[in-house]
Design a protein around this motif. Sequence first.
Motif, PDB file in Angstrom:
ATOM      1  N   PRO A   1      15.812   3.807  -5.017  1.00 57.56           N
ATOM      2  CA  PRO A   1      16.801   3.218  -4.337  1.00 57.56           C
ATOM      3  C   PRO A   1      16.243   2.132  -3.344  1.00 57.56           C
ATOM      4  O   PRO A   1      15.039   2.128  -2.770  1.00 57.56           O
ATOM      5  CB  PRO A   1      17.369   4.240  -3.582  1.00 57.56           C
ATOM      6  CG  PRO A   1      17.015   5.599  -4.435  1.00 57.56           C
ATOM      7  CD  PRO A   1      15.657   5.365  -4.992  1.00 57.56           C
ATOM      8  N   VAL A   2      16.864   1.132  -3.205  1.00 56.64           N
ATOM      9  CA  VAL A   2      16.577   0.147  -2.226  1.00 56.64           C
ATOM     10  C   VAL A   2      17.906  -0.109  -1.208  1.00 56.64           C
ATOM     11  O   VAL A   2      18.866  -0.538  -1.683  1.00 56.64           O
ATOM     12  CB  VAL A   2      16.215  -1.338  -2.759  1.00 56.64           C
ATOM     13  CG1 VAL A   2      15.770  -2.433  -1.735  1.00 56.64           C
ATOM     14  CG2 VAL A   2      14.996  -1.052  -3.666  1.00 56.64           C
TER      15      VAL A   2
ATOM     16  N   VAL B   1       9.602  -2.367  -8.026  1.00 60.28           N
ATOM     17  CA  VAL B   1       9.796  -0.938  -8.322  1.00 60.28           C
ATOM     18  C   VAL B   1      10.552  -0.516  -9.305  1.00 60.28           C
ATOM     19  O   VAL B   1      11.443  -1.365 -10.046  1.00 60.28           O
ATOM     20  CB  VAL B   1      10.230  -0.217  -7.018  1.00 60.28           C
ATOM     21  CG1 VAL B   1       9.300  -0.560  -5.725  1.00 60.28           C
ATOM     22  CG2 VAL B   1      11.455  -0.823  -6.622  1.00 60.28           C
ATOM     23  N   ALA B   2      10.617   0.644 -10.130  1.00 63.68           N
ATOM     24  CA  ALA B   2      11.266   1.085 -11.039  1.00 63.68           C
ATOM     25  C   ALA B   2      12.765   1.214 -10.757  1.00 63.68           C
ATOM     26  O   ALA B   2      13.095   1.183  -9.471  1.00 63.68           O
ATOM     27  CB  ALA B   2      11.087   2.478 -11.345  1.00 63.68           C
TER      28      ALA B   2
ATOM     29  N   ARG C   1      13.761  -6.126  -4.351  1.00 61.28           N
ATOM     30  CA  ARG C   1      13.683  -5.153  -5.319  1.00 61.28           C
ATOM     31  C   ARG C   1      12.559  -5.928  -6.480  1.00 61.28           C
ATOM     32  O   ARG C   1      11.644  -5.333  -7.065  1.00 61.28           O
ATOM     33  CB  ARG C   1      14.799  -4.513  -6.079  1.00 61.28           C
ATOM     34  CG  ARG C   1      14.560  -3.977  -7.314  1.00 61.28           C
ATOM     35  CD  ARG C   1      15.729  -3.427  -8.104  1.00 61.28           C
ATOM     36  NE  ARG C   1      16.534  -2.473  -7.433  1.00 61.28           N
ATOM     37  CZ  ARG C   1      16.057  -1.242  -7.226  1.00 61.28           C
ATOM     38  NH1 ARG C   1      15.202  -0.784  -7.868  1.00 61.28           N
ATOM     39  NH2 ARG C   1      16.704  -0.357  -6.606  1.00 61.28           N
ATOM     40  N   SER C   2      12.861  -7.028  -6.755  1.00 58.90           N
ATOM     41  CA  SER C   2      12.094  -7.700  -7.744  1.00 58.90           C
ATOM     42  C   SER C   2      10.755  -8.086  -7.234  1.00 58.90           C
ATOM     43  O   SER C   2       9.728  -8.011  -8.178  1.00 58.90           O
ATOM     44  CB  SER C   2      12.858  -9.221  -7.851  1.00 58.90           C
ATOM     45  OG  SER C   2      12.229 -10.040  -8.761  1.00 58.90           O
TER      46      SER C   2
ATOM     47  N   PRO D   1       1.033  -1.340  -0.147  1.00 59.63           N
ATOM     48  CA  PRO D   1      -0.142  -0.016   0.076  1.00 59.63           C
ATOM     49  C   PRO D   1       0.865   1.173   0.041  1.00 59.63           C
ATOM     50  O   PRO D   1       0.469   2.405  -0.753  1.00 59.63           O
ATOM     51  CB  PRO D   1      -0.939  -0.155   1.333  1.00 59.63           C
ATOM     52  CG  PRO D   1      -0.931  -1.486   1.414  1.00 59.63           C
ATOM     53  CD  PRO D   1       0.360  -2.121   1.053  1.00 59.63           C
ATOM     54  N   ALA D   2       2.000   1.259   0.881  1.00 60.73           N
ATOM     55  CA  ALA D   2       2.832   2.587   0.715  1.00 60.73           C
ATOM     56  C   ALA D   2       3.574   2.658  -0.602  1.00 60.73           C
ATOM     57  O   ALA D   2       3.741   3.887  -1.309  1.00 60.73           O
ATOM     58  CB  ALA D   2       3.924   2.407   1.839  1.00 60.73           C
ATOM     59  N   VAL D   3       4.125   1.689  -1.214  1.00 63.41           N
ATOM     60  CA  VAL D   3       4.613   1.582  -2.480  1.00 63.41           C
ATOM     61  C   VAL D   3       3.626   2.081  -3.604  1.00 63.41           C
ATOM     62  O   VAL D   3       3.990   3.073  -4.166  1.00 63.41           O
ATOM     63  CB  VAL D   3       5.424   0.257  -2.860  1.00 63.41           C
ATOM     64  CG1 VAL D   3       5.957   0.515  -4.242  1.00 63.41           C
ATOM     65  CG2 VAL D   3       6.469   0.069  -1.773  1.00 63.41           C
ATOM     66  N   ASP D   4       2.495   1.480  -3.365  1.00 65.54           N
ATOM     67  CA  ASP D   4       1.613   1.973  -4.387  1.00 65.54           C
ATOM     68  C   ASP D   4       1.137   3.448  -4.285  1.00 65.54           C
ATOM     69  O   ASP D   4       0.996   4.236  -5.235  1.00 65.54           O
ATOM     70  CB  ASP D   4       0.418   1.049  -4.285  1.00 65.54           C
ATOM     71  CG  ASP D   4       0.679  -0.239  -4.776  1.00 65.54           C
ATOM     72  OD1 ASP D   4       1.530  -0.835  -5.377  1.00 65.54           O
ATOM     73  OD2 ASP D   4      -0.433  -1.075  -4.263  1.00 65.54           O
ATOM     74  N   TYR D   5       0.842   4.024  -2.836  1.00 64.94           N
ATOM     75  CA  TYR D   5       0.662   5.381  -2.810  1.00 64.94           C
ATOM     76  C   TYR D   5       1.587   6.253  -3.334  1.00 64.94           C
ATOM     77  O   TYR D   5       1.215   7.275  -4.110  1.00 64.94           O
ATOM     78  CB  TYR D   5       0.550   5.471  -1.201  1.00 64.94           C
ATOM     79  CG  TYR D   5      -0.085   6.832  -0.941  1.00 64.94           C
ATOM     80  CD1 TYR D   5      -1.130   7.262  -0.872  1.00 64.94           C
ATOM     81  CD2 TYR D   5       0.997   7.696  -0.497  1.00 64.94           C
ATOM     82  CE1 TYR D   5      -1.683   8.625  -0.636  1.00 64.94           C
ATOM     83  CE2 TYR D   5       0.654   9.052  -0.163  1.00 64.94           C
ATOM     84  CZ  TYR D   5      -0.872   9.522  -0.172  1.00 64.94           C
ATOM     85  OH  TYR D   5      -1.034  10.903   0.191  1.00 64.94           O
ATOM     86  N   PHE D   6       2.860   6.100  -3.030  1.00 65.88           N
ATOM     87  CA  PHE D   6       3.913   7.106  -3.538  1.00 65.88           C
ATOM     88  C   PHE D   6       4.106   7.053  -4.905  1.00 65.88           C
ATOM     89  O   PHE D   6       4.304   7.902  -5.662  1.00 65.88           O
ATOM     90  CB  PHE D   6       5.063   6.836  -2.846  1.00 65.88           C
ATOM     91  CG  PHE D   6       5.076   7.123  -1.171  1.00 65.88           C
ATOM     92  CD1 PHE D   6       4.695   8.806  -0.870  1.00 65.88           C
ATOM     93  CD2 PHE D   6       5.001   6.422  -0.270  1.00 65.88           C
ATOM     94  CE1 PHE D   6       4.571   8.892   0.530  1.00 65.88           C
ATOM     95  CE2 PHE D   6       4.976   6.772   1.019  1.00 65.88           C
ATOM     96  CZ  PHE D   6       4.562   7.894   1.573  1.00 65.88           C
ATOM     97  N   GLU D   7       3.903   5.817  -5.567  1.00 63.10           N
ATOM     98  CA  GLU D   7       3.940   5.814  -7.047  1.00 63.10           C
ATOM     99  C   GLU D   7       2.939   6.613  -7.928  1.00 63.10           C
ATOM    100  O   GLU D   7       3.108   7.214  -8.625  1.00 63.10           O
ATOM    101  CB  GLU D   7       4.046   4.284  -7.335  1.00 63.10           C
ATOM    102  CG  GLU D   7       5.224   3.446  -7.150  1.00 63.10           C
ATOM    103  CD  GLU D   7       5.189   2.088  -7.629  1.00 63.10           C
ATOM    104  OE1 GLU D   7       6.116   1.514  -8.095  1.00 63.10           O
ATOM    105  OE2 GLU D   7       4.117   1.475  -7.867  1.00 63.10           O
ATOM    106  N   ARG D   8       1.649   6.172  -7.161  1.00 65.53           N
ATOM    107  CA  ARG D   8       0.423   7.155  -7.728  1.00 65.53           C
ATOM    108  C   ARG D   8       0.557   8.285  -7.646  1.00 65.53           C
ATOM    109  O   ARG D   8       0.136   9.188  -8.288  1.00 65.53           O
ATOM    110  CB  ARG D   8      -1.008   6.340  -7.056  1.00 65.53           C
ATOM    111  CG  ARG D   8      -2.080   7.010  -7.678  1.00 65.53           C
ATOM    112  CD  ARG D   8      -3.190   6.297  -6.659  1.00 65.53           C
ATOM    113  NE  ARG D   8      -3.208   6.221  -5.370  1.00 65.53           N
ATOM    114  CZ  ARG D   8      -3.061   5.225  -4.685  1.00 65.53           C
ATOM    115  NH1 ARG D   8      -2.568   3.997  -5.053  1.00 65.53           N
ATOM    116  NH2 ARG D   8      -3.116   5.357  -3.215  1.00 65.53           N
ATOM    117  N   GLU D   9       1.286   8.834  -6.448  1.00 64.15           N
ATOM    118  CA  GLU D   9       1.221  10.420  -6.178  1.00 64.15           C
ATOM    119  C   GLU D   9       2.392  11.037  -6.775  1.00 64.15           C
ATOM    120  O   GLU D   9       2.328  12.298  -6.940  1.00 64.15           O
ATOM    121  CB  GLU D   9       1.047  10.770  -4.539  1.00 64.15           C
ATOM    122  CG  GLU D   9       0.274  10.374  -3.756  1.00 64.15           C
ATOM    123  CD  GLU D   9      -1.025  10.999  -4.003  1.00 64.15           C
ATOM    124  OE1 GLU D   9      -0.975  12.200  -4.089  1.00 64.15           O
ATOM    125  OE2 GLU D   9      -2.170  10.509  -4.158  1.00 64.15           O
TER     126      GLU D   9
END
Length: 194
Positions: free
Chosen positions: A164-165, A159-160, A154-155, A123-131
């Motif tokens: 950074p990871v 994520v793009a 990462r895989s 949910p956090a990754v999706d949120y910041f990608e969407r925003e």
Amino acid sequence: MTEATPTATAVRPPQPVKMVISGGFGVGKTTAIGAVSEIEPLTTEAAITEVAAGVDDTSLTPRKTTTTVAMDFGCLTLDPTLKLYIFGTPGQDRFGFMWKDVTAGALGALVVVDSRRLDECFPAVDYFEREGTPFAIAVNAFDGVLSHSLPAVRSALDVAPEVPVVAFDARSADSVRESLIVVLEHALMRARGY
């Protein structure tokens, strides 16, 4: 001839920058802010009730007795010219309605991940990608151990490549500071079009 008087150089206050620490339930957000903040952090911790324990999976965090119900706040002066104001989001989906207000105006975000529970960071990754908010993934080494390698994380998160990871320890001020600098550098690179 008159003697020249030295001119006083005005000291400018540091530039304020808003940063966010986000992620799922029990991944170390409050701990990270507490570790790095130069002030006593503001937290909105509440006891985990029996009802909440039935909703929030505490099986991998059995010592966790409280949870963030609104936000956390701390600050960190990186150097005389730059001060981070750090806001932590609550981790549970039921408090997701607050994220828009907590994250508004942030330069970037650090998404904290527990590699034992990768599904809780989506949910956090999706949120910041969407925003469109620049973010980095910080894989918290619980008990000093990563359950999966950084390339595997990462895989799994898909994520793009430019995101950074990093591995970090939420209890270590130096580790959290370095991770926030990674977010800051990533955000600056994106702003410059790199």
